[in-house]
Design a protein around this motif. Structure first.
Motif, mmCIF file in Angstrom:
data_model
loop_
_atom_site.group_PDB
_atom_site.id
_atom_site.type_symbol
_atom_site.label_atom_id
_atom_site.label_comp_id
_atom_site.label_asym_id
_atom_site.label_seq_id
_atom_site.Cartn_x
_atom_site.Cartn_y
_atom_site.Cartn_z
ATOM 1 N N VAL A 32 35.415 37.630 48.816
ATOM 2 C CA VAL A 32 35.827 37.953 47.556
ATOM 3 C C VAL A 32 37.156 37.795 47.388
ATOM 4 C CG1 VAL A 32 36.046 40.212 46.284
ATOM 5 C CG2 VAL A 32 33.913 39.745 47.299
ATOM 6 N N VAL A 33 37.906 38.320 48.288
ATOM 7 C CA VAL A 33 39.558 38.216 48.369
ATOM 8 C C VAL A 33 39.868 36.795 47.979
ATOM 9 C CG1 VAL A 33 41.660 38.467 49.635
ATOM 10 C CG2 VAL A 33 39.917 40.295 49.809
ATOM 11 N N LEU A 34 39.320 35.777 48.575
ATOM 12 C CA LEU A 34 39.665 34.427 48.248
ATOM 13 C C LEU A 34 39.457 34.072 46.756
ATOM 14 C CD1 LEU A 34 38.449 32.565 51.553
ATOM 15 C CD2 LEU A 34 40.937 32.485 50.590
ATOM 16 N N SER A 35 38.234 34.519 46.320
ATOM 17 C CA SER A 35 37.857 34.009 45.145
ATOM 18 C C SER A 35 38.703 34.834 43.929
ATOM 19 C CB SER A 35 36.127 34.469 44.668
ATOM 20 O OG SER A 35 36.111 35.811 44.749
ATOM 21 N N LEU A 36 39.302 35.875 44.360
ATOM 22 C CA LEU A 36 40.124 36.563 43.227
ATOM 23 C C LEU A 36 41.562 36.019 43.198
ATOM 24 C CD1 LEU A 36 39.422 40.356 44.125
ATOM 25 C CD2 LEU A 36 38.861 39.151 42.144
ATOM 26 N N HIS A 37 41.845 35.297 44.544
ATOM 27 C CA HIS A 37 42.996 34.372 44.434
ATOM 28 C C HIS A 37 42.989 33.223 43.889
ATOM 29 C CE1 HIS A 37 45.821 36.868 46.788
ATOM 30 N NE2 HIS A 37 44.947 37.195 47.508
ATOM 31 N N GLY A 133 27.972 40.993 46.277
ATOM 32 C CA GLY A 133 28.039 40.467 44.917
ATOM 33 C C GLY A 133 29.055 41.576 43.821
ATOM 34 N N ARG A 134 28.480 41.584 42.868
ATOM 35 C CA ARG A 134 29.341 42.284 41.931
ATOM 36 C C ARG A 134 29.854 43.578 42.246
ATOM 37 N NH1 ARG A 134 25.773 40.443 36.878
ATOM 38 N NH2 ARG A 134 26.526 38.338 36.739
ATOM 39 N N ALA A 135 29.041 44.147 42.818
ATOM 40 C CA ALA A 135 29.235 45.643 43.362
ATOM 41 C C ALA A 135 30.608 45.659 44.263
ATOM 42 C CB ALA A 135 28.293 46.253 43.797
ATOM 43 N N LEU A 136 30.547 44.765 45.258
ATOM 44 C CA LEU A 136 31.482 44.448 46.359
ATOM 45 C C LEU A 136 33.005 43.926 45.474
ATOM 46 C CD1 LEU A 136 32.562 44.660 49.094
ATOM 47 C CD2 LEU A 136 31.805 42.219 49.384
ATOM 48 N N ARG A 137 32.742 43.033 44.478
ATOM 49 C CA ARG A 137 33.801 42.522 43.758
ATOM 50 C C ARG A 137 34.592 43.839 43.067
ATOM 51 N NH1 ARG A 137 35.182 37.374 42.375
ATOM 52 N NH2 ARG A 137 36.521 37.216 40.502
ATOM 53 N N LYS A 138 33.710 44.556 42.598
ATOM 54 C CA LYS A 138 34.247 45.692 41.750
ATOM 55 C C LYS A 138 35.020 46.733 42.433
ATOM 56 C CE LYS A 138 32.876 49.482 38.603
ATOM 57 N NZ LYS A 138 34.026 50.082 38.952
ATOM 58 N N MET A 139 34.391 46.791 43.899
ATOM 59 C CA MET A 139 35.010 47.874 44.872
ATOM 60 C C MET A 139 36.487 47.114 45.085
ATOM 61 S SD MET A 139 31.913 48.809 47.138
ATOM 62 C CE MET A 139 32.953 49.755 48.384
ATOM 63 N N VAL A 140 36.453 45.969 45.285
ATOM 64 C CA VAL A 140 37.850 45.326 45.738
ATOM 65 C C VAL A 140 38.564 45.279 44.498
ATOM 66 C CG1 VAL A 140 39.056 43.182 46.312
ATOM 67 C CG2 VAL A 140 36.690 43.785 47.622
ATOM 68 N N LEU A 141 38.352 44.948 43.235
ATOM 69 C CA LEU A 141 39.241 45.044 42.165
ATOM 70 C C LEU A 141 39.409 46.487 41.907
ATOM 71 C CD1 LEU A 141 37.064 42.685 39.805
ATOM 72 C CD2 LEU A 141 39.574 42.413 40.895
ATOM 73 N N ASP A 142 38.833 47.426 42.157
ATOM 74 C CA ASP A 142 39.440 48.894 41.865
ATOM 75 C C ASP A 142 40.355 49.285 42.986
ATOM 76 O OD1 ASP A 142 37.429 49.173 40.001
ATOM 77 O OD2 ASP A 142 36.351 50.159 40.996
ATOM 78 N N ARG A 143 40.567 48.474 44.037
ATOM 79 C CA ARG A 143 41.491 48.947 45.074
ATOM 80 C C ARG A 143 42.833 48.016 44.977
ATOM 81 N NH1 ARG A 143 36.743 50.586 46.341
ATOM 82 N NH2 ARG A 143 36.288 52.238 47.792
ATOM 83 N N LEU A 144 42.845 47.172 44.175
ATOM 84 C CA LEU A 144 43.985 46.286 43.937
ATOM 85 C C LEU A 144 45.122 46.951 42.892
ATOM 86 C CD1 LEU A 144 42.556 42.741 43.583
ATOM 87 C CD2 LEU A 144 43.479 43.557 45.463
#
Length: 144
Positions: A32-37, A133-144
């Motif tokens: 997820v971190v890689l895909s966001l970058h 999936g999306r739930a984990l991605r949202k959790m990561v985005l909420d913490r950025l």
């Protein structure tokens, strides 16, 4: 202080159920971190795959956490993403930066009661369904 849950809070129909365990799969967190970058660098998975001469499905599997990422793969991915970021004037990216961000996220999630498992697939019972999936991605985005 939150109210302590008792047995009645867990009754569903006639069957008692256990609260679901909160589990995060570390390979997927890295992905997820890689895909966001990668998205910040305005690169598609196919662009990264072409630059590395890899199949696009491999990039996808690494980002989904379906494959454990090796140090060499992480270096290769971050090098391509770094070039994309530099071309756009959006900073730099190195493998250690990705690992540091994953470590910070892991610490935050553990403080919130999540269990982190270094596994590419759930190897535990139904009561420990991982957040993916999306739930984990949202959790990561909420913490950025």
């Amino acid at each position: 202080m939150p109210r302590k849950r008792d047995r009645q809070d867990r009754i569903v129909g006639r069957r008692a159920r256990r609260p679901k365990a909160k589990v995060i799969l570390v390979p997927e967190l890295v992905g997820v971190v890689l895909s966001l970058h990668r998205a910040r660098a305005e690169l598609r998975q196919q662009d990264v795959a072409d630059a590395l001469n890899w199949p696009q499905s491999m990039v996808s599997k690494l980002e989904r956490g379906d494959l454990n990422i090796s140090v060499d793969q992480l270096d290769a991915l971050t090098e391509v993403i770094d070039k994309g970021l530099a071309d756009l004037g959006k900073g730099r990216l190195q493998a250690w930066m990705v690992l540091r961000r994953v470590e910070e996220l892991a610490d935050e999630l553990q403080d919130e009661g999540y269990d982190l498992v270094w596994s590419t697939a759930p190897t535990f019972g139904e009561s420990a369904k991982p957040i993916r999936g999306r739930a984990l991605r949202k959790m990561v985005l909420d913490r950025l």
